[in-house]
Motif scaffolding. Structure first.
Motif, short mmCIF file in Angstrom:
data_model
loop_
_atom_site.label_atom_id
_atom_site.label_comp_id
_atom_site.label_asym_id
_atom_site.label_seq_id
_atom_site.Cartn_x
_atom_site.Cartn_y
_atom_site.Cartn_z
N LYS A 1 14.75 -21.42 29.50
CA LYS A 1 14.62 -22.64 30.31
C LYS A 1 13.96 -22.31 31.64
O LYS A 1 13.22 -23.12 32.19
N SER A 2 14.21 -21.12 32.16
CA SER A 2 13.61 -20.75 33.45
C SER A 2 12.08 -20.69 33.33
O SER A 2 11.36 -21.21 34.18
N VAL A 3 11.61 -20.06 32.27
CA VAL A 3 10.16 -19.97 32.08
C VAL A 3 9.59 -21.37 31.86
O VAL A 3 8.60 -21.77 32.49
N SER B 1 19.53 -19.02 47.44
CA SER B 1 19.02 -19.26 46.08
C SER B 1 17.54 -18.92 46.03
O SER B 1 16.77 -19.38 46.88
N SER B 2 17.17 -18.15 45.02
CA SER B 2 15.74 -17.84 44.84
C SER B 2 14.96 -19.07 44.40
O SER B 2 13.74 -19.13 44.50
N GLN B 3 15.69 -20.08 43.90
CA GLN B 3 15.01 -21.29 43.42
C GLN B 3 14.24 -21.98 44.54
O GLN B 3 13.23 -22.64 44.29
N TYR C 1 20.83 -10.42 39.03
CA TYR C 1 21.03 -10.94 37.66
C TYR C 1 22.30 -11.81 37.57
O TYR C 1 23.19 -11.54 36.77
N PRO C 2 22.38 -12.86 38.39
CA PRO C 2 23.64 -13.60 38.47
C PRO C 2 24.06 -14.23 37.14
O PRO C 2 25.26 -14.36 36.87
N ASP C 3 23.10 -14.58 36.29
CA ASP C 3 23.45 -15.31 35.07
C ASP C 3 24.10 -14.42 34.00
O ASP C 3 24.58 -14.92 32.98
N LEU C 4 24.10 -13.10 34.25
CA LEU C 4 24.71 -12.19 33.29
C LEU C 4 26.18 -11.95 33.60
O LEU C 4 26.92 -11.39 32.77
N ILE D 1 28.12 -21.06 44.15
CA ILE D 1 27.42 -22.35 44.30
C ILE D 1 26.63 -22.71 43.03
O ILE D 1 25.63 -23.41 43.10
N LYS D 2 27.11 -22.22 41.91
CA LYS D 2 26.41 -22.58 40.66
C LYS D 2 27.14 -23.75 39.99
O LYS D 2 27.75 -24.55 40.68
N GLU D 3 27.04 -23.87 38.66
CA GLU D 3 27.57 -25.05 37.97
C GLU D 3 29.04 -25.29 38.32
O GLU D 3 29.56 -26.39 38.29
#
Ligand SMILES: O=C(O)C1=C[C@@H](OP(=O)(O)O)[C@@H](O)[C@H](O)C1
Ligand SMILES: C=C(OP(=O)(O)O)C(=O)O
Length: 403
Positions: free
Chosen positions: A22-24, A145-147, A286-289, A314-316
């Motif tokens: 989804k990121s890509v 956030s890198s976003q 690698y926060p999602d891991l 501060i995620k979901e």
């Protein structure tokens, strides 16, 4: 509430599929919105978050609901800020309205963007009137956030001069910024790094057929499964040379006694042993891991410490709090700090309790390996659709059923 149960499987080593990243996909969707004639996406991640962003871009103005999709909210904010002559209101779930966006809004406003907070300063909902922006230099903290950084990079091409981003603090989730740069380059744009500065400029002038990539973040749940159960499997859809930072799972696997080998398009995973030492990881990049790897360690009966988790709050959901609850539930003793967690555990024991996914897809996926220890009740298993709608169907191949 659903019960997740596991039964030993006979037969060949199962092959599971990961969804497209989804990121890509989210990055390409923004670029395609600027260059619909040039950018051709032949398939799209089935992740609900990607569908949300696609719908938002198609809608183009008015009341735009971004649900729980954080990346979509951040990227859309930048996109609609440069969408000249269009007005919108961006909103999402209650949780989305607690996830900060201030540094991105400040940076866009410093270039002249017209963005207003509807209620709480620094948080969605937002009201945006799109304008032509000149671009130029912006200053932005990179430690939340890198976003925010990726969002600026993605819209630089729509500004007159491009954008020179100055990161004013040490970055989190840095591989996602590199992923953005790589996608921009694949589109024929320029993304140049010079220490804390990133200069993005150029226009897309040639046809681009978007390369597809399986989701490495999703693979964490399968690695955790092998680590906890000792049952081998093969994952289809990944590439060892992906633009995704979470391909680092290839380096993390041995720390869980798991050997990964490539056989054509398959990444085969096999556990050789359960290491006896504690687990030590820094997951700032690698926060999602984090959830899958921590629960994998706990499932192996290993204590440990994982640092670099600042952004998990501060995620979901507050993922550190959710992990604390889970580790305690299986008999471990967690100690949360502001940006790390350490815990001790011996053998995990499944309590007679309902595990909560906290409206967090990664929490639900990370819980799955605990079904090895007995029937596992989870309050909401459907939440996986945010990034991986087929997750439980893939788990069926491993002997896991949901009823
Ligand atoms: O740019 C992206 O696609 C993402 C960046 C990361 O967020 P943060 O930079 O907020 O940590 C990651 O956790 C998220 O799932 C996706
Ligand atoms: C944090 C995540 O997503 P987002 O920030 O896009 O909601 C995630 O997928 O783990």
């Amino acid at each position: 509430m659903k019960t997740v149960s596991w039964k030993e499987q006979a037969g060949d080593v199962p092959i599971v599929n990961v969804p497209l990243s989804k990121s890509v996909a989210n990055r390409w969707l923004i670029l395609r919105a600027f260059y619909p004639e040039h950018i051709h996406m032949h398939s799209l991640s089935g992740a609900h978050d990607t569908a949300i962003l696609q719908r938002a871009l198609e809608q183009g103005s008015g009341e735009i609901n971004l649900g729980p999709a954080g990346t979509a909210m951040r990227f859309s904010t930048a996109y609609f800020a440069v969408a000249r002559g269009r007005s919108c209101r961006l909103f999402g779930t209650d949780r989305m309205h607690q996830r900060p966006i201030g540094p991105l809004v400040d940076a866009l406003r410093s270039m002249g963007a017209d963005i207003e907070y509807e209620s709480i300063h620094g948080y969605p909902p937002l009201r945006i009137v799109g304008k032509h922006l000149r671009g130029g230099q912006v200053y932005i903290p990179a430690d939340m956030s890198s976003q925010f950084i990726s969002a600026l990079m993605l819209v630089a091409t729509a500004t007159q001069d491009g954008i020179l981003i100055h990161r004013t603090s040490r970055g989190v989730s840095q591989p996602y910024v590199e992923m953005t740069a790589e996608v921009l380059r694949q589109a024929g744009l320029h993304a140049e790094f010079d220490g804390p500065r990133i200069h993005v400029h150029g226009k897309v002038t040639k046809r681009v057929d978007v390369p597809i990539e399986g989701d490495w973040s999703a693979a964490a749940a399968f690695l955790a499964w092998v680590a906890v159960t000792g049952k081998p499997l093969a994952i289809h859809g990944l590439s060892p040379k992906s633009v995704q930072g979470d391909k680092v799972l290839q380096e993390f696997a041995p720390q869980f006694g798991v050997v990964g080998t490539w056989d054509g398009a398959l990444w085969k995973l096999e556990r050789t042993h359960i290491p006896t030492d504690d687990v030590h990881l820094d997951l700032l990049d690698y926060p999602d891991l984090a959830q899958s790897l921590i629960i994998a360690a706990v499932g192996q009966g290993r204590s440990g410490k994982v640092s670099g988790l600042r952004t998990l709050r501060i995620k979901e959901t507050d993922r550190i709090a959710a992990l604390v609850e889970t580790i305690e539930a299986v008999g471990g003793e967690p100690t949360p700090l502001s940006s790390s967690i350490y815990w001790s555990v011996s053998k995990p024991v499944l309590p007679n309790t309902v595990f909560k996914s906290h409206e967090d897809h990664r929490m639900a996926m990370a819980l799955a390996p605990l079904s090895f220890f007995g029937n596992l009740d989870i309050d909401d298993v459907g939440v996986v659709a945010k990034s991986f709608p087929e997750f439980w169907l893939e788990m069926e191949k491993l002997g896991v059923s949901v009823s």
